[in-house]
Enzyme design. Structure first.
Site, PDB file in Angstrom:
ATOM      1  N   ASN A  77       0.807  -1.206   0.000  1.00 33.37           N
ATOM      2  CA  ASN A  77       0.000   0.000   0.000  1.00 33.37           C
ATOM      3  C   ASN A  77       0.841   1.256   0.000  1.00 33.37           C
ATOM      4  O   ASN A  77       0.486   2.245  -0.601  1.00 33.37           O
ATOM      5  CB  ASN A  77      -0.929   0.008   1.210  1.00 33.37           C
TER       6      ASN A  77
ATOM      7  N   TYR B 273      -0.054   1.512   8.525  1.00 32.89           N
ATOM      8  CA  TYR B 273      -1.435   1.397   8.995  1.00 32.89           C
ATOM      9  C   TYR B 273      -1.829  -0.049   9.274  1.00 32.89           C
ATOM     10  O   TYR B 273      -2.959  -0.338   9.599  1.00 32.89           O
ATOM     11  CB  TYR B 273      -2.397   1.985   7.955  1.00 32.89           C
ATOM     12  N   LYS B 274      -0.903  -0.979   9.072  1.00 27.63           N
ATOM     13  CA  LYS B 274      -1.267  -2.396   9.185  1.00 27.63           C
ATOM     14  C   LYS B 274      -0.449  -3.100  10.254  1.00 27.63           C
ATOM     15  O   LYS B 274       0.110  -4.149  10.023  1.00 27.63           O
ATOM     16  CB  LYS B 274      -1.033  -3.085   7.830  1.00 27.63           C
ATOM     17  N   ASN B 275      -0.341  -2.485  11.398  1.00 29.78           N
ATOM     18  CA  ASN B 275       0.479  -3.074  12.447  1.00 29.78           C
ATOM     19  C   ASN B 275      -0.402  -3.293  13.686  1.00 29.78           C
ATOM     20  O   ASN B 275      -1.032  -2.358  14.175  1.00 29.78           O
ATOM     21  CB  ASN B 275       1.646  -2.109  12.729  1.00 29.78           C
TER      22      ASN B 275
ATOM     23  N   ASP C 115      -6.710   2.509   2.271  1.00 27.22           N
ATOM     24  CA  ASP C 115      -7.140   1.157   1.929  1.00 27.22           C
ATOM     25  C   ASP C 115      -8.487   0.912   2.604  1.00 27.22           C
ATOM     26  O   ASP C 115      -8.558   0.731   3.819  1.00 27.22           O
ATOM     27  CB  ASP C 115      -6.109   0.128   2.415  1.00 27.22           C
TER      28      ASP C 115
END
Lengths: 374, 361
Positions: A21, A154-156, A189
Site C-alpha cells: 500500500n 497502517y497495518k500493524n 485502503d
C-alpha cells in the site's frame, strides 16, 4: 499453514500489504491533489532527519548515567538478524531503562525512538503506556503521536492495540476522533482489517450508529465490490440499536442487494450478503418471494449467471418449488421437470461454466443423487 | 514454468539452499520482526523438514537455543501473572541458558512464540524434558478472557482467533488441556463465524482465509468436527460444514491461487499467503480433493524463484514467509519428494506421529 495461527505470519502478511500500500500511496500522492502532500512530505523529512541526524545514545550527555544492556543470543544464535548500529544501541538502552523501571520523560522519548525502529515490539509499547500513566501525559497528544507513527504503517497490530488503549483511557469523548481515524485509514485502503476492527469497537463501546449505514452506503458507492463494507453493513443491521435487527431489515436489504446485483451480477459480495440475511433461518429462505424474483431477473438477463444458479440450487435444496417462469428462464420444458431434475440440471450447468470449481460441482452433483436415492 | 520443471530435484535443492541461507543470517530489514524471531526459525526449520533436508542443521544447538527462550517461574512479586511460555526472542534482556531464564521485569512468554517453540522441538524430535509444562499451562490459562479468547502475553494484546489456535495447538502438543477452558474457547470460535460461513478474526469481522483456518483447525483439535471413517466426510453439530467448504472453494481465483477475502484482487499482494490456509482448511474438512490442484500448481510455479524460495508475487524477491507457505503448498499438492504436512499442527505428519509416540510429556 500452521501459522495462520501465528502472530508473526499474520503480522508479516499485513506488513506485506502495508508495504504494497505504501507503494500505491506514493504514486497516489502524486496523482491525487487531495492528498495531504505537505504533511506527507513533512513526515518523510522527519523520518529522514531521524536517519541522518541520529546521535548515538552513548554520545548524548543526558544518557551518560545509563549502562546499556546488550542482548545475549548465546553461543549459536539461530536466525541472527544483522541489526544496524542504531537499532542495537537503542535497544541496549531500552533494556537498561526497562530493568530500572524508569518512567521518566527521557524514557518516553526512548520508547518513541525504539518504536520508530520497530513498531512491532509489544514490550516497548507496554512500557510506553506505563510511562504515559506515570507522567499523567495528555492522551490527546498521544493520539497525535500514534497518527504520526501509523502513517508509515497502517497495518500493524501493536499500533492499533495502543490506539485502542489510548482511546479507552480517554473515554467516550474519543468517539468522533476514533471514527475519523479509521476513515483516514480507509482513504489509503478501504479494506484495512485493523481499521474495521477498531471502528466496530468504537461503535460497540461509544456508539455512533446513527450515521453508520449511510457510511457503508457511501463506501459501497465508491466501490461496490468492497466486501469489507458489505460486512460492515451486516454488522450494522445486526447490532445497531436503531434498526431492529436482521429480520426487521431483511426486505429493505434484499432490495439493496437487488440493485447492487443489477450493477454486476458477477459480484460475489451482494449475493453472499443476501444469503446471509437468512443465516440461521433456513426455513424462511425458500418461502421468500423477493429472493427468487432476483434470481429470475438475473437468469433472464444471463442464463450463465453463476451466482444466480448457485442461489437457485440452494433454494431447491431447501425445498423451494420454482415457478414456471424460472424453469423457462433455465431453458427447460415445463411439464417434464421434477425439483430433482432441475437441481441436477443447474448443478451440471455450473460444472460446465464454473470450470475452476468443476470438482466441487461434481461433488455437489453426487450429493444430489445420493440424497435422491436414499 | 511447467510443473515438472518446478518440482524437479534441482528446484528442491534451490529451495533448501534458500532456507539455509536465511537460517544463517537475516538482513537488517528483518529488524521489524525481531520479536518474532522464533517464529521465523520455525518457518525455516519446518521448510527444511518438509524438504527432507533437516540433517543440514545442528539439532542440539537449535534445541538449546529454543529452550533459552523459555520463561521459567520467578519469585518476583510482579511476575505472578507472567505467562511461563516461550519468548519470541531474547530482546528483553534475559541471559542465555539452555534451560530457560526466569522472567525479568516486563518479560514473559508469548502464545505465538510458544507455539513456534514447541513446533520446532517437535520437528527436531525433542522429548520436551526441559519444558516446564505445569507452569506453562497454568499461566496460559490466565491469558484466557471471559469471552473465551486469549491475549498473546500477560501484558495484554488484541485478542482474536490466532491466539485461540496457538493455545489449542500447544495443548495438543503437550497432550494436556488444563491450560484452556475448552467450552469457552469453542463458544468464542463460533462467535467469529460470519454471515457468509467463513470466519473473521474476531466477532463481527469480515471472513478471512487465515482466520477461517485458525477456526477450523482449532475446532478440529477441540473435537468439534467428526470425520466419518467410511465416507471420509466431515460433519459438525456446531456449524454447517458444507457452507464452510463452499466458502473455501470460492476463494480460488482465476490465477489458481486463493484470495483471502471475497473480491480481494487475486493479483494483490497476499493472495499467495492464503494458498495453504484455505487449501489446509479444505483438507481438515475432508474436502482437500475439491481443490483445483492443476491451477494451484500453476500458480505456485509462477511464484517460485529460480534461485529458491517463493515470492508473494511473480518476479518479486522471495522471503521467508512465502518460501515456507510455498513449500507447504507443494506438500499439500502431494509431491512425493516432500514430507506430508499435518494440516492441524503445521508440522510434517512424520513429526506429528513422533509426538503421538511420546508416552508422557
Amino acid at each position: 499453514m500452521p501459522s495462520s495461527e501465528s502472530d508473526a505470519s499474520m503480522e508479516q502478511e499485513e506488513e506485506e500489504k502495508g508495504k504494497h500500500n505504501e507503494d500505491e500511496e506514493d504514486s497516489d500522492a502524486h496523482m491525487d491533489p487531495k492528498e495531504e502532500d505537505d504533511e506527507e512530505d513533512d513526515d518523510e523529512e522527519e523520518q529522514e532527519e531521524l536517519q541522518i541526524k541520529w546521535v548515538p545514545l552513548s554520545k548524548r550527555p543526558e544518557w551518560a548515567d545509563i549502562q546499556p544492556v546488550s542482548q545475549d543470543d548465546g553461543p549459536y544464535p539461530v536466525v541472527p538478524i544483522l541489526y544496524t548500529a542504531q537499532f542495537r544501541e537503542t535497544m541496549d538502552y531500552f533494556r537498561a531503562i526497562l530493568a530500572l523501571d524508569e518512567r521518566s520523560p527521557r524514557a518516553l522519548l526512548l520508547t518513541e525512538e525504539a518504536i520508530r525502529l520497530n513498531a512491532g515490539n509489544y514490550t516497548v509499547w507496554h512500557f510506553r503506556k506505563l510511562v504515559l500513566q506515570a507522567l499523567s501525559y495528555d492522551l490527546w497528544e498521544e493520539l497525535k503521536f500514534i497518527e504520526r507513527i501509523a502513517k508509515a504503517n497502517y497495518k500493524n497490530y501493536q499500533i492499533w492495540h495502543h490506539r485502542r488503549w489510548t482511546a479507552e483511557n480517554i473515554g467516550p469523548a474519543a468517539m468522533t476522533t476514533e471514527l475519523q481515524f479509521t476513515e483516514e485509514a480507509f482513504l489509503k485502503d478501504a479494506k484495512n482489517y485493523h481499521a474495521w476492527s477498531h471502528r466496530q469497537w468504537v461503535l460497540r463501546t461509544y456508539g455512533g450508529w446513527e450515521e453508520e449505514l449511510a457510511f457503508c452506503d457511501k463506501l459501497l458507492h465508491q466501490d461496490i465490490y468492497n466486501n469489507s463494507a458489505w460486512n460492515q453493513r451486516y454488522f450494522v443491521i445486526k447490532n445497531s440499536p436503531f434498526l431492529g435487527g436482521v429480520g426487521a431489515m431483511r426486505e429493505h436489504e434484499l432490495n439493496y442487494c437487488r440493485d447492487a446485483i443489477a450493477v454486476d451480477s458477477a459480484n460475489e459480495s451482494p449475493w453472499r450478503y443476501l444469503k446471509g440475511l437468512y443465516k440461521g433461518d433456513d426455513e424462511a429462505l425458500p418461502r421468500s418471494t423477493t429472493v427468487p424474483a432476483i434470481v429470475l431477473i438475473e437468469l433472464q438477463k444471463n442464463k450463465d449467471c453463476i451466482y444466480a444458479l448457485d442461489l437457485l440450487l440452494e433454494l431447491l435444496c431447501l425445498g423451494y418449488e420454482p415457478s414456471q417462469e424460472l424453469i423457462g428462464a433455465l431453458g427447460l420444458q415445463l411439464d417434464s421437470c421434477s425439483a430433482f431434475q432441475i437441481a441436477t440440471f443447474v448443478c451440471t450447468h455450473l460444472k460446465e461454466i464454473d470450470t475452476m470449481r468443476m470438482l466441487y460441482w461434481d461433488w455437489r452433483l453426487n450429493a444430489l443423487s445420493n440424497a435422491s436415492t436414499s | 514454468m511447467d510443473g515438472n520443471e518446478l518440482f524437479g530435484q534441482a528446484d528442491l535443492e534451490a529451495h533448501t539452499q534458500f532456507a539455509l541461507f536465511l537460517f544463517h543470517g537475516l538482513p537488517s530489514s528483518a529488524q521489524c520482526e525481531e520479536t518474532n524471531r522464533i517464529t521465523l526459525a520455525y518457518f525455516l526449520i519446518s521448510s527444511l523438514d518438509l524438504l527432507r533436508t533437516l540433517p543440514f542443521i545442528d539439532k542440539t544447538q537449535i534445541i538449546d537455543w529454543v529452550y533459552a527462550h523459555q520463561v521459567l517461574p520467578s519469585s518476583r512479586s510482579d511476575a505472578s501473572d507472567c505467562f511461563n511460555g516461550f519468548r519470541g526472542s531474547l530482546f528483553s534482556g534475559a541471559i542465555f541458558s539452555p534451560l530457560g531464564a526466569s522472567a525479568l521485569r516486563y518479560d514473559g512468554g508469548h502464545l505465538a512464540s510458544t507455539y513456534s517453540a514447541l513446533a520446532i522441538l517437535s520437528i527436531l524430535g525433542d522429548n520436551f524434558s526441559r519444558v516446564q509444562k505445569h507452569s506453562l499451562l497454568m499461566s496460559m490459562r490466565k491469558l484466557q478472557q471471559h469471552d473465551g479468547s486469549f491475549t498473546s502475553t500477560h501484558m495484554g494484546s488484541e485478542t482474536d482467533l490466532r491466539y485461540i489456535y496457538c493455545a489449542v495447538a500447544i495443548s495438543v502438543i503437550l497432550k494436556d488441556w488444563n491450560g484452556i477452558d475448552k467450552g469457552n474457547a469453542i463458544r468464542y470460535v463460533m462467535s467469529c463465524q460470519s454471515y457468509d460461513n467463513g470466519f473473521g478474526l474476531s466477532p463481527g469481522l469480515e471472513s478471512h482465509g487465515g482466520a477461517t483456518y485458525c477456526a477450523i483447525a482449532s475446532l478440529f483439535m477441540l473435537g468439534c468436527i467428526y470425520m466419518d471413517p467410511l465416507s471420509k466426510e466431515a460433519s459438525s453439530t456446531l456449524f454447517d460444514v458444507k457452507g464452510v467448504i463452499k466458502w473455501c472453494v470460492q476463494r480460488q481465483t482465476k490465477s489458481g491461487g486463493y484470495q483471502g477475502r471475497s473480491n480481494k484482487d487475486p493479483d494483490a499482494c497476499y493472495a499467495f499467503w492464503q494458498v495453504t490456509r484455505v487449501a489446509g482448511s479444505l483438507h481438515l474438512l475432508g474436502a482437500g480433493h475439491l481443490c483445483n490442484v492443476n491451477a494451484l500448481e500453476n500458480f505456485l510455479g509462477k511464484c517460485a524463484d529460480k534461485h529458491g524460495g517463493f515470492s508473494k508475487w511473480p518476479g518479486e524477491t522471495p522471503d521467508i514467509l512465502h518460501a515456507y507457505y510455498g513449500i507447504c503448498g507443494l506438500s499439500l499438492l502431494g509431491k512425493p519428494q516432500l514430507k506430508c504436512l499435518c494440516c492441524k499442527l503445521g508440522i510434517s505428519t512424520e513429526a506429528a506421529e513422533k509426538l503421538e509416540l511420546l508416552s508422557q510429556v
